[in-house]
Structure formats: structure tokens, C-alpha cells
Design a protein around this motif. Structure first.
Motif, short mmCIF file in Angstrom:
data_model
loop_
_atom_site.label_atom_id
_atom_site.label_comp_id
_atom_site.label_asym_id
_atom_site.label_seq_id
_atom_site.Cartn_x
_atom_site.Cartn_y
_atom_site.Cartn_z
N PRO A 1 146.70 -1.99 18.29
CA PRO A 1 145.84 -1.18 18.90
C PRO A 1 143.96 -2.41 18.69
CG PRO A 1 146.95 0.19 17.60
CD PRO A 1 147.56 -1.11 16.87
N ARG B 1 140.08 -1.49 18.80
CA ARG B 1 139.33 -0.52 18.67
C ARG B 1 138.13 -0.39 19.02
NH1 ARG B 1 135.48 -2.91 13.59
NH2 ARG B 1 134.57 -3.51 15.11
N ASP B 2 137.97 0.72 19.47
CA ASP B 2 137.17 1.47 20.30
C ASP B 2 135.65 1.01 19.80
OD1 ASP B 2 135.07 3.07 21.99
OD2 ASP B 2 136.55 5.05 21.76
N ALA C 1 135.19 4.89 15.05
CA ALA C 1 136.00 4.34 15.35
C ALA C 1 136.92 3.69 15.07
CB ALA C 1 135.29 3.21 16.58
N VAL C 2 136.50 3.52 13.72
CA VAL C 2 137.64 2.86 12.46
C VAL C 2 138.15 3.75 12.37
CG1 VAL C 2 137.60 1.84 10.86
CG2 VAL C 2 135.66 0.87 12.47
N ASP D 1 140.13 5.96 13.60
CA ASP D 1 140.46 6.71 15.44
C ASP D 1 141.44 4.71 15.48
OD1 ASP D 1 139.93 8.98 15.06
OD2 ASP D 1 138.34 8.60 17.27
N TRP D 2 141.11 3.82 14.88
CA TRP D 2 141.40 2.76 15.15
C TRP D 2 142.55 2.26 13.51
CZ3 TRP D 2 140.12 -2.81 12.38
CH2 TRP D 2 141.02 -3.90 13.41
N HIS D 3 142.13 2.45 12.92
CA HIS D 3 143.08 2.62 11.27
C HIS D 3 144.76 3.78 11.91
CE1 HIS D 3 139.92 0.65 8.29
NE2 HIS D 3 141.05 0.35 9.59
#
Length: 253
Positions: A67, A69-70, A78-79, A81-83
Motif C-alpha cells: 500500500p 502512504r498518504d 498517515a504512517v 494508517d499506512w501500517h
């Protein structure tokens, strides 16, 4: 039961693999390799090359799309949510390819304990009630590769070292109480924000790889050279991994 091995693989050179890393890769039922898009195709090619160099048995190698990262202002949010999204991608791949359980390995740049979030992502899998047994196989860090390439010690005699990120160095400036700073994950030459007087820098990119580049010197002189070379290398290769050490003065001993 899913056994997950997080295997440190150094900076992309198969020679950086420890004997334990090679054994763990060959003992795995499945190795997951993340695809990060065309701009970073070299990164998965390096992982493919490592697998080709050391795998001797029936270990399956499966690729999956990582995915993105935003890029929003809320960096930590953002990190996180990325994780969460990466944990979901891992879970989907493991469920699809090891439905009855087994041992899955992920190849981590450098060492899984240093500025890498693989351990945090495994925690998310545990929180989702996956039955996981975790093992970490340590690897050579970019810091070790940098100091070895420049043939320097990490610290001055009896002095501490601060390991930080380019973002923190850019926002906070030179930290109090230390003479040596190592900056990782710097996407924008944060050293340019520092007063260069009395500072010496050792910089390296693509450490241990064929395209390795090194620059060393006083920050006032070497800083502009590094910034220009970094921009050129990134344009040529579409990606860059670099790290640097900056020290106040140069003490003997």
C-alpha cells in the motif's frame, strides 16, 4: 499457527546476509516480497536477487503490492494508517498462501529493530487475533555499512551518539548534549539547515551496492556536493537510499 521471521538483509548486497539469515530463508515455507511501484522496481529486484542467490530448496517466493502512504500533513496519523493497510496486505497474502499455517519470512532492509516498522505491523496482526510466533533475525544496518565504507568509528572516545531522522533534524536543529549525529530517512538534505561551522559529514548512498556513492568532508564544502549528487542519483535511479553521520570537530582517539 503462523511463524513469522523478520530477516535483516543489510543494504541489498547478498554478501551482507548472515549465516542465520540464509538458514532462515531456506527454512521458510513462504517469503513475501513487496512491490513498491515502477519507480522503485530496483528494490524488489534486489530482493529477488537475494532470493535467487541463497535459496536452495522449496521455499515459495510470492510478491504482493505494498500500500502507498498518504502524503497528508498529519505525518504520524498517515504512517499509522499506512501500517494498518500493510498489516492487511500481509494478512491477505499469508492467508492465501499458507491457509494451513507454516513459516513466513519477510526480508527487511538493514535490521528490523532500527527505523523499520515491521515489528509494529506484526503487533497489528496479533491484535487481529492471528496466532503468530515471531522470530527476528538481525541484519547489518545502514549505520554499520556507512562507518565501514568510510573506515571510521561510530563514536568519539567515550562519547554518545544520537540516531535520528532527517525530519527531526530539520525541525529541531542540532540536538543538545551530543557531538555525533546519524541521520536516517532524510528525503530532503536536512543538513543544509545546520550551521556548518565546525561540523564534518560522512555521507553514503546505495551502500554495498554496485552504484554506491560516498562523500566526506567539512559540512560547508561537502554539503553542497552531497545535495547536488543526491539529486542527480535520484533522477538517474528513480529512488535513493542514503544515510549520513555528522560530527562536531574531530577528536583523536
Amino acid at each position: 499457527m503462523i511463524a513469522i521471521d523478520l530477516i535483516g538483509i543489510g543494504t541489498g548486497n547478498p554478501d551482507h546476509l548472515t549465516g542465520a539469515a540464509v538458514r532462515a530463508m531456506n527454512a521458510a515455507d513462504l517469503i513475501l516480497l513487496p512491490r513498491k511501484g515502477d519507480a522503485k522496481a530496483d528494490l524488489i529486484d534486489l530482493r529477488r536477487g537475494i532470493c535467487a542467490a541463497v535459496l536452495t530448496g522449496a521455499t515459495r517466493v510470492v510478491e504482493f503490492d505494498l500500500p502507498v502512504r498518504d502524503g497528508r500533513e498529519d505525518y504520524l496519523g498517515a504512517v499509522r494508517d499506512w501500517h494498518d493497510a500493510i498489516a492487511g496486505a500481509w494478512a491477505a497474502a499469508i492467508t492465501a498462501h499458507l491457509p494451513g499455517g507454516g513459516r513466513c519470512a519477510l526480508l527487511v532492509w538493514g535490521d528490523p529493530s532500527l527505523y523499520d516498522s515491521s515489528l509494529r505491523i506484526v503487533d497489528r496482526l496479533r491484535d487481529s487475533d492471528m496466532d503468530i510466533e515471531l522470530r527476528v533475525v538481525p541484519g547489518i544496518t545502514a549505520i554499520q555499512a556507512l562507518t565501514a565504507a568510510h573506515t571510521i568509528p561510530l563514536n568519539n572516545l567515550a562519547d554518545p551518539v544520537l540516531i535520528t531522522t532527517g525530519r527531526r533534524l530539520r525541525e529541531g536543529g542540532w540536538p543538545d548534549g551530543v557531538d555525533t549525529v546519524v541521520a536516517m530517512l532524510d528525503s530532503g538534505c536536512a543538513f543544509e539547515r545546520l550551521d556548518p561551522a565546525g561540523l564534518h559529514i560522512w555521507w553514503g548512498a546505495y551502500l554495498g551496492m554496485a552504484q554506491e556513492a560516498l562523500v566526506e568532508g567539512s559540512l560547508a564544502v561537502a554539503g553542497p556536493r552531497i545535495a547536488a549528487l543526491r539529486a542527480d542519483l535520484r533522477a538517474r535511479h528513480s529512488w535513493i537510499m542514503d544515510i549520513y553521520l555528522i560530527r562536531k570537530d574531530i577528536h583523536v582517539g
